[in-house]
Design an enzyme around this catalytic site. Structure first.
Site, PDB file in Angstrom:
ATOM      1  N   HIS A   9       0.831  -1.201   0.000  1.00 49.22           N
ATOM      2  CA  HIS A   9       0.000   0.000   0.000  1.00 49.22           C
ATOM      3  C   HIS A   9       0.869   1.257   0.000  1.00 49.22           C
ATOM      4  CE1 HIS A   9       0.935   0.868   4.222  1.00 49.22           C
ATOM      5  NE2 HIS A   9       0.801  -0.429   4.434  1.00 49.22           N
ATOM      6  N   GLY A  10       0.351   2.320  -0.604  1.00 53.48           N
ATOM      7  CA  GLY A  10       1.036   3.603  -0.539  1.00 53.48           C
ATOM      8  C   GLY A  10       1.188   4.055   0.905  1.00 53.48           C
ATOM      9  N   GLU A  11       2.038   5.045   1.101  1.00 46.62           N
ATOM     10  CA  GLU A  11       2.276   5.566   2.444  1.00 46.62           C
ATOM     11  C   GLU A  11       0.955   5.843   3.164  1.00 46.62           C
ATOM     12  OE1 GLU A  11       5.113   9.084   3.861  1.00 46.62           O
ATOM     13  OE2 GLU A  11       3.187   9.811   3.064  1.00 46.62           O
ATOM     14  N   SER A  12       0.849   5.355   4.390  1.00 45.55           N
ATOM     15  CA  SER A  12      -0.365   5.590   5.177  1.00 45.55           C
ATOM     16  C   SER A  12      -0.159   6.781   6.112  1.00 45.55           C
ATOM     17  CB  SER A  12      -0.723   4.346   5.995  1.00 45.55           C
ATOM     18  OG  SER A  12       0.175   4.195   7.086  1.00 45.55           O
ATOM     19  N   ARG A  60      -6.176   0.822   3.507  1.00 45.11           N
ATOM     20  CA  ARG A  60      -4.998   1.342   2.811  1.00 45.11           C
ATOM     21  C   ARG A  60      -4.568   0.425   1.675  1.00 45.11           C
ATOM     22  NH1 ARG A  60      -3.638  -0.515   7.919  1.00 45.11           N
ATOM     23  NH2 ARG A  60      -1.756  -1.783   8.198  1.00 45.11           N
ATOM     24  N   GLU A  87      -1.751  -6.875   7.290  1.00 41.25           N
ATOM     25  CA  GLU A  87      -0.423  -6.620   7.836  1.00 41.25           C
ATOM     26  C   GLU A  87      -0.187  -7.485   9.069  1.00 41.25           C
ATOM     27  OE1 GLU A  87       2.533  -6.151   7.780  1.00 41.25           O
ATOM     28  OE2 GLU A  87       2.936  -4.008   7.657  1.00 41.25           O
ATOM     29  N   TYR A  90       0.756  -5.979  15.263  1.00 38.08           N
ATOM     30  CA  TYR A  90       1.820  -5.508  16.157  1.00 38.08           C
ATOM     31  C   TYR A  90       1.437  -5.537  17.633  1.00 38.08           C
ATOM     32  CZ  TYR A  90       5.361  -4.167  12.773  1.00 38.08           C
ATOM     33  OH  TYR A  90       6.354  -4.198  11.819  1.00 38.08           O
ATOM     34  N   LYS A  98       7.082   4.930  17.117  1.00 38.38           N
ATOM     35  CA  LYS A  98       8.218   4.005  17.189  1.00 38.38           C
ATOM     36  C   LYS A  98       9.348   4.563  18.047  1.00 38.38           C
ATOM     37  CE  LYS A  98       6.901   1.891  12.829  1.00 38.38           C
ATOM     38  NZ  LYS A  98       7.162   1.719  11.386  1.00 38.38           N
ATOM     39  N   ARG A 115      12.225  -6.816  14.065  1.00 35.25           N
ATOM     40  CA  ARG A 115      13.020  -7.448  13.019  1.00 35.25           C
ATOM     41  C   ARG A 115      13.249  -8.941  13.199  1.00 35.25           C
ATOM     42  NH1 ARG A 115      11.942  -5.007   9.147  1.00 35.25           N
ATOM     43  NH2 ARG A 115      13.599  -6.148   8.062  1.00 35.25           N
ATOM     44  N   ASN A 184       4.766  -6.545   5.660  1.00 32.11           N
ATOM     45  CA  ASN A 184       5.118  -7.833   6.251  1.00 32.11           C
ATOM     46  C   ASN A 184       4.358  -9.009   5.665  1.00 32.11           C
ATOM     47  OD1 ASN A 184       7.216  -7.358   8.356  1.00 32.11           O
ATOM     48  ND2 ASN A 184       5.696  -5.869   9.054  1.00 32.11           N
TER      49      ASN A 184
END
EC number: 5.4.2.11
Length: 233
Positions: A9-12, A60, A87, A90, A98, A115, A184
């Site tokens: 998806h493009g930048e959210s 998105r 996605e 999280y 972050k 990661r 992801n």
């Protein structure tokens, strides 16, 4: 030679704000909308024609898919939506900045959560405002299937049945496939496609733009892999 085009998806809005997003249903930013439109234009310029498209149930990715199809003049192509392409979840990090998460938990711990292949972040409480439990779009799922946190390993385990039941059979039939998904969930499928080790996938990044293309032989062995780019004048 069937083609598979992955478009993250493009930048959210939360990418822009540097927040952990996961299953939170946030919209594209203005730049993200432009990226999705440009993805469609690149697809059209490359002459790639799709037989079917797949996306997640998050707006998105859905909007990116629709815009990419519209601007490649293929808005009529059937689109299948599945939570399995969502996605990575999280967990309790969802909605946190972050940098703030790193200040609270330490850079090293946050890096491990982000990661590592198989370390889970803190679980999300069921009464969290971002919980997927009780969300109408997941009403047909057993509650046990709705995650409270995921790592990349669990994300792959979730996405793999959709790959095996839907995407791979379409490619084996010679169809060109568009997948509009997330960083992801795409990484998880790339691990499967390229048979990467747990360590190798850690170095793989999927940008919001441009789209990533795989070309396969009849047995779904990768013959070519490249990012779409404007043709030189």
């Amino acid at each position: 030679m069937p083609k598979l085009v992955f478009a993250r998806h493009g930048e959210s809005e939360w990418n822009l704000a540097n927040l952990f997003t996961g299953w939170a249903d946030v919209d594209l930013s203005e730049n993200g909308t432009k990226q999705a439109i440009e993805a469609g234009k690149l697809i059209k310029e490359a002459g790639i024609e799709f037989d079917i498209a797949y996306t997640s149930v998050l707006k998105r990715a859905i909007k990116t898919t629709n815009l990419a199809l519209e601007y490649s003049d293929q808005l009529w192509v059937p689109v299948v939506k599945s939570w399995r392409l969502n996605e990575r979840h999280y967990g309790g990090l969802t909605g946190l900045n972050k940098a703030d998460a790193a200040a609270k938990h330490g850079d090293e711990q946050v890096h491990i959560w982000r990661r590592s292949y198989d370390v889970l972040p803190p679980a999300m409480d069921h009464d969290d405002k971002y919980t997927a439990h009780g969300d109408r779009r997941y009403a047909g799922l057993e509650d046990s299937l709705i995650p409270d946190a995921e790592n990349l390993k669990v994300t792959l385990e979730r996405a793999l049945p959709f790959w095996e039941d839907q995407i791979a059979p379409a490619l084996k039939e010679g169809k060109n496939v568009f997948v509009g998904a997330h960083g992801n969930s795409i990484r998880a499928l790339v691990k499967q496609i390229k048979k990467l080790s747990d360590d190798e996938i850690m170095d793989v990044e999927i940008p919001n733009f441009p789209p990533l293309v795989f070309e396969f032989d009849d047995n779904l062995n990768v013959q070519n892999e490249y990012y779409l780019a404007p043709k030189k004048a």
